[in-house]
Design a protein around this motif. Structure first.
Motif, mmCIF file in Angstrom:
data_model
loop_
_atom_site.group_PDB
_atom_site.id
_atom_site.type_symbol
_atom_site.label_atom_id
_atom_site.label_comp_id
_atom_site.label_asym_id
_atom_site.label_seq_id
_atom_site.Cartn_x
_atom_site.Cartn_y
_atom_site.Cartn_z
ATOM 1 N N LYS A 98 0.844 -1.210 0.000
ATOM 2 C CA LYS A 98 0.000 0.000 0.000
ATOM 3 C C LYS A 98 0.878 1.259 0.000
ATOM 4 N N ILE A 99 1.961 1.214 0.792
ATOM 5 C CA ILE A 99 2.869 2.376 0.863
ATOM 6 C C ILE A 99 3.529 2.594 -0.503
ATOM 7 N N ILE A 100 3.934 1.496 -1.141
ATOM 8 C CA ILE A 100 4.564 1.610 -2.466
ATOM 9 C C ILE A 100 3.550 2.151 -3.478
ATOM 10 N N GLN A 101 2.312 1.628 -3.431
ATOM 11 C CA GLN A 101 1.268 2.094 -4.351
ATOM 12 C C GLN A 101 0.973 3.584 -4.124
ATOM 13 N N SER A 102 0.903 3.967 -2.858
ATOM 14 C CA SER A 102 0.650 5.368 -2.522
ATOM 15 C C SER A 102 1.757 6.262 -3.104
ATOM 16 N N THR A 103 3.004 5.804 -2.986
ATOM 17 C CA THR A 103 4.139 6.581 -3.520
ATOM 18 C C THR A 103 4.053 6.680 -5.045
ATOM 19 N N ILE A 104 3.706 5.550 -5.695
ATOM 20 C CA ILE A 104 3.591 5.541 -7.164
ATOM 21 C C ILE A 104 2.532 6.569 -7.604
#
Lengths: 154, 124
Positions: A98-104
């Motif tokens: 989720k954190i990676i998706q949020s950053t993307i």
């Protein structure tokens, strides 16, 4: 039974024992190979994530320096490496993904802002806000890096 | 069909927001908030309406690569709900709750109330 019969039985038992030991050793070797393969993947992922975090620091610097054309390339390469990190690592839990998706998503939106302002030949309106958002995402990504590093060799 | 599905997403977002189960985040813009899932993101934003005095509320779906794949406003969605103004009310509620969560308004107010109550009880 004569002595040769006893020796045959003993020979058979020794052969079976040898087979068992060999099978156990093969299984152990296979387990170690799988663990090594997993560790290599985790080392690779940790290294990729570490580079991604370093790239975010570079993006913040480029923002401060007003290097708007150079920074556009960084957004897309960073997004691509984050996508690969997420897709190639099954060890990552949903929270990390989720954190990676949020950053993307945020990088994509920031890229859009910079692209539009470049077209108008103006700098983006609120550069400190952009850097604040990137810093916050970096803070969230550090624990993922630690988690990956801690799993190596376990 | 897409409009029906976005409508269903809005209804579910409202339900989960009411229960406080969604972790909305701040974004690069002050009036846009996002909710990340492992492989997609939902954003809610508002913009001044071109025809109405009230703002328009917009819900967007972003795919795993950060590309916006769908975006609809409360005006687009108003035909799918039975009650008039339902889409506007739901999306306004989601936006306000998302803002409250992302900025930590509720949590900060709770802390202030507790601190004031503690001080008040000292005088009793």
């Amino acid at each position: 039974m004569i002595l040769t019969d006893y020796l045959s039985i003993a020979g058979l038992l020794l052969t079976l024992l040898g087979f068992t030991v060999t099978i156990l050793n093969v299984r152990k070797a296979r387990r170690l190979t799988e663990q090594l393969r997993g560790d290599l993947k985790r080392i690779d992922a940790a290294s990729e994530l570490s580079s991604a975090i370093a790239c975010m620091t570079e993006i913040k610097t480029l923002h401060r320096m007003g290097q708007w054309f150079i920074v556009l390339d960084r957004y897309s390469s960073l997004r691509k490496s984050l996508i690969l990190i997420r897709e190639n690592n099954h060890d990552l839990n949903d929270e990390s993904k989720k954190i990676i998706q949020s950053t993307i998503s945020l990088l994509s939106a920031i890229e859009d802002i910079v692209e539009k302002s470049n077209n108008k030949k103006e700098p983006p309106e609120d550069v400190p806000k952009l850097n604040q958002i990137i810093s916050k995402q970096m803070d969230k990504m550090h624990p993922i890096l630690l988690e990956l590093q801690n799993k190596i060799g376990r | 069909m897409t409009i029906q599905k976005i409508g269903a997403i809005v209804v579910n977002l409202k339900k989960l927001t009411e229960k406080g189960k969604l972790e909305w985040e701040k974004t690069e813009k002050a009036d846009v908030f996002q909710l990340a899932f492992p492989n997609f993101t939902i954003r809610i934003s508002k913009r001044p309406s071109e025809v109405e005095p009230e703002d328009d509320y917009i819900i967007s779906v972003i795919d795993s690569e950060g590309v916006e794949i769908e975006s609809m406003s409360d005006v687009d969605l108003k035909s799918i709900y039975t009650l008039p103004g339902e889409a506007y009310r739901m999306m306004k509620y989601i936006w306000e709750s998302a803002r409250g969560y992302a900025l930590g308004v509720e949590q900060t107010l709770d802390i202030i109330i507790k601190e004031l109550e503690k001080k008040g009880s000292g005088f009793v």
